[in-house]
Design a protein around this motif. Structure first.
Motif, PDB file in Angstrom:
ATOM      1  N   ARG A  45       7.377   2.207 -10.107  1.00  0.00           N
ATOM      2  CA  ARG A  45       7.270   1.194 -11.160  1.00  0.00           C
ATOM      3  C   ARG A  45       8.625   0.912 -11.817  1.00  0.00           C
ATOM      4  O   ARG A  45       8.941  -0.238 -12.125  1.00  0.00           O
ATOM      5  N   ALA A  46       9.415   1.951 -12.028  1.00  0.00           N
ATOM      6  CA  ALA A  46      10.741   1.770 -12.631  1.00  0.00           C
ATOM      7  C   ALA A  46      11.646   0.955 -11.710  1.00  0.00           C
ATOM      8  O   ALA A  46      12.357   0.044 -12.168  1.00  0.00           O
TER       9      ALA A  46
ATOM     10  N   PRO B 214       4.504  -6.688  -6.533  1.00  0.00           N
ATOM     11  CA  PRO B 214       3.777  -6.185  -7.709  1.00  0.00           C
ATOM     12  C   PRO B 214       2.295  -5.920  -7.436  1.00  0.00           C
ATOM     13  O   PRO B 214       1.746  -4.893  -7.869  1.00  0.00           O
ATOM     14  N   ALA B 215       1.640  -6.809  -6.706  1.00  0.00           N
ATOM     15  CA  ALA B 215       0.224  -6.607  -6.391  1.00  0.00           C
ATOM     16  C   ALA B 215       0.040  -5.419  -5.457  1.00  0.00           C
ATOM     17  O   ALA B 215      -0.919  -4.648  -5.611  1.00  0.00           O
TER      18      ALA B 215
ATOM     19  N   LEU C 294      -1.566   0.327  -4.799  1.00  0.00           N
ATOM     20  CA  LEU C 294      -1.199   1.724  -4.563  1.00  0.00           C
ATOM     21  C   LEU C 294      -1.536   2.570  -5.786  1.00  0.00           C
ATOM     22  O   LEU C 294      -2.088   3.663  -5.667  1.00  0.00           O
ATOM     23  N   ALA C 295      -1.225   2.047  -6.953  1.00  0.00           N
ATOM     24  CA  ALA C 295      -1.540   2.768  -8.194  1.00  0.00           C
ATOM     25  C   ALA C 295      -3.030   3.015  -8.323  1.00  0.00           C
ATOM     26  O   ALA C 295      -3.450   4.095  -8.753  1.00  0.00           O
TER      27      ALA C 295
ATOM     28  N   VAL D 119       2.773  -1.643   0.543  1.00  0.00           N
ATOM     29  CA  VAL D 119       3.942  -1.810  -0.331  1.00  0.00           C
ATOM     30  C   VAL D 119       5.195  -1.966   0.512  1.00  0.00           C
ATOM     31  O   VAL D 119       6.029  -2.845   0.274  1.00  0.00           O
ATOM     32  N   GLU D 120       5.316  -1.111   1.484  1.00  0.00           N
ATOM     33  CA  GLU D 120       6.483  -1.118   2.357  1.00  0.00           C
ATOM     34  C   GLU D 120       6.677  -2.474   3.046  1.00  0.00           C
ATOM     35  O   GLU D 120       7.807  -2.932   3.216  1.00  0.00           O
ATOM     36  N   GLU D 121       5.589  -3.125   3.407  1.00  0.00           N
ATOM     37  CA  GLU D 121       5.638  -4.370   4.167  1.00  0.00           C
ATOM     38  C   GLU D 121       5.584  -5.627   3.294  1.00  0.00           C
ATOM     39  O   GLU D 121       5.772  -6.732   3.798  1.00  0.00           O
TER      40      GLU D 121
END
Length: 88
Positions: free
Chosen positions: A30-31, A76-77, A82-83, A67-69
Protein backbone atom coordinates in the motif's frame (compact mmCIF):
# COMPACT_ATOMS: atom_id res chain seq x y z
CA UNK A 1 12.47 -37.33 15.76
CA UNK A 2 12.94 -38.36 12.16
CA UNK A 3 14.25 -36.08 9.45
CA UNK A 4 10.77 -36.06 7.93
CA UNK A 5 9.26 -34.91 11.21
CA UNK A 6 11.89 -32.20 11.60
CA UNK A 7 11.26 -31.01 8.06
CA UNK A 8 7.50 -30.98 8.58
CA UNK A 9 7.87 -28.99 11.77
CA UNK A 10 10.21 -26.45 10.17
CA UNK A 11 7.94 -26.14 7.13
CA UNK A 12 4.96 -25.52 9.40
CA UNK A 13 6.92 -22.85 11.29
CA UNK A 14 7.82 -21.13 8.02
CA UNK A 15 4.17 -21.23 6.95
CA UNK A 16 3.13 -19.61 10.22
CA UNK A 17 5.80 -16.95 9.76
CA UNK A 18 4.56 -16.29 6.21
CA UNK A 19 1.01 -15.80 7.47
CA UNK A 20 2.13 -13.62 10.38
CA UNK A 21 4.04 -11.33 8.00
CA UNK A 22 1.13 -10.82 5.59
CA UNK A 23 -0.16 -7.61 7.24
CA UNK A 24 3.32 -6.05 7.04
CA UNK A 25 3.72 -7.05 3.38
CA UNK A 26 0.29 -5.59 2.61
CA UNK A 27 1.28 -2.35 4.34
CA UNK A 28 4.44 -2.23 2.20
CA UNK A 29 2.40 -2.76 -0.95
CA UNK A 30 0.00 0.00 0.00
CA UNK A 31 2.84 2.42 0.79
CA UNK A 32 4.54 1.72 -2.53
CA UNK A 33 1.23 2.05 -4.36
CA UNK A 34 0.58 5.43 -2.73
CA UNK A 35 4.08 6.55 -3.72
CA UNK A 36 3.53 5.46 -7.32
CA UNK A 37 6.26 2.83 -7.02
CA UNK A 38 4.47 0.25 -9.12
CA UNK A 39 7.51 -1.93 -9.78
CA UNK A 40 7.94 -2.38 -6.02
CA UNK A 41 4.25 -3.24 -5.65
CA UNK A 42 4.60 -5.89 -8.35
CA UNK A 43 7.83 -7.28 -6.86
CA UNK A 44 6.27 -7.80 -3.44
CA UNK A 45 3.16 -9.31 -5.02
CA UNK A 46 5.37 -11.67 -7.01
CA UNK A 47 7.02 -12.93 -3.82
CA UNK A 48 3.65 -13.30 -2.10
CA UNK A 49 2.29 -15.27 -5.06
CA UNK A 50 5.20 -17.68 -4.92
CA UNK A 51 5.09 -18.11 -1.17
CA UNK A 52 1.34 -18.55 -1.29
CA UNK A 53 1.90 -21.51 -3.59
CA UNK A 54 4.55 -22.93 -1.33
CA UNK A 55 2.47 -22.66 1.82
CA UNK A 56 -0.90 -23.75 0.49
CA UNK A 57 -2.56 -20.38 0.06
CA UNK A 58 -3.86 -20.47 -3.52
CA UNK A 59 -6.00 -17.37 -3.01
CA UNK A 60 -2.90 -15.34 -2.18
CA UNK A 61 -1.13 -16.84 -5.17
CA UNK A 62 -3.95 -15.88 -7.54
CA UNK A 63 -4.43 -12.41 -6.09
CA UNK A 64 -0.70 -11.79 -6.01
CA UNK A 65 -0.39 -12.74 -9.66
CA UNK A 66 -3.26 -10.42 -10.53
CA UNK A 67 -1.40 -7.55 -8.86
CA UNK A 68 1.78 -8.53 -10.62
CA UNK A 69 0.05 -8.48 -14.02
CA UNK A 70 -2.14 -5.39 -13.51
CA UNK A 71 -1.48 -2.23 -15.46
CA UNK A 72 -1.21 1.04 -13.55
CA UNK A 73 -4.93 1.83 -13.89
CA UNK A 74 -5.99 -1.59 -12.57
CA UNK A 75 -3.38 -1.80 -9.83
CA UNK A 76 -5.43 -0.20 -7.00
CA UNK A 77 -8.31 -2.63 -7.57
CA UNK A 78 -5.93 -5.59 -7.76
CA UNK A 79 -4.28 -4.52 -4.50
CA UNK A 80 -7.71 -4.19 -2.89
CA UNK A 81 -8.56 -7.73 -4.01
CA UNK A 82 -5.28 -9.00 -2.56
CA UNK A 83 -6.04 -7.21 0.69
CA UNK A 84 -9.44 -8.88 0.83
CA UNK A 85 -7.83 -12.30 0.46
CA UNK A 86 -5.24 -11.51 3.13
CA UNK A 87 -7.91 -10.09 5.38
CA UNK A 88 -6.60 -6.57 5.63
Amino acid sequence: MSDDDAFARKFAELGEQFRAELPARLAEIRAHLAAGEFDEVRAIAHRLAGRGGTFGAPGITSAGRAVEEADAAALPAAVAALAAVIGG
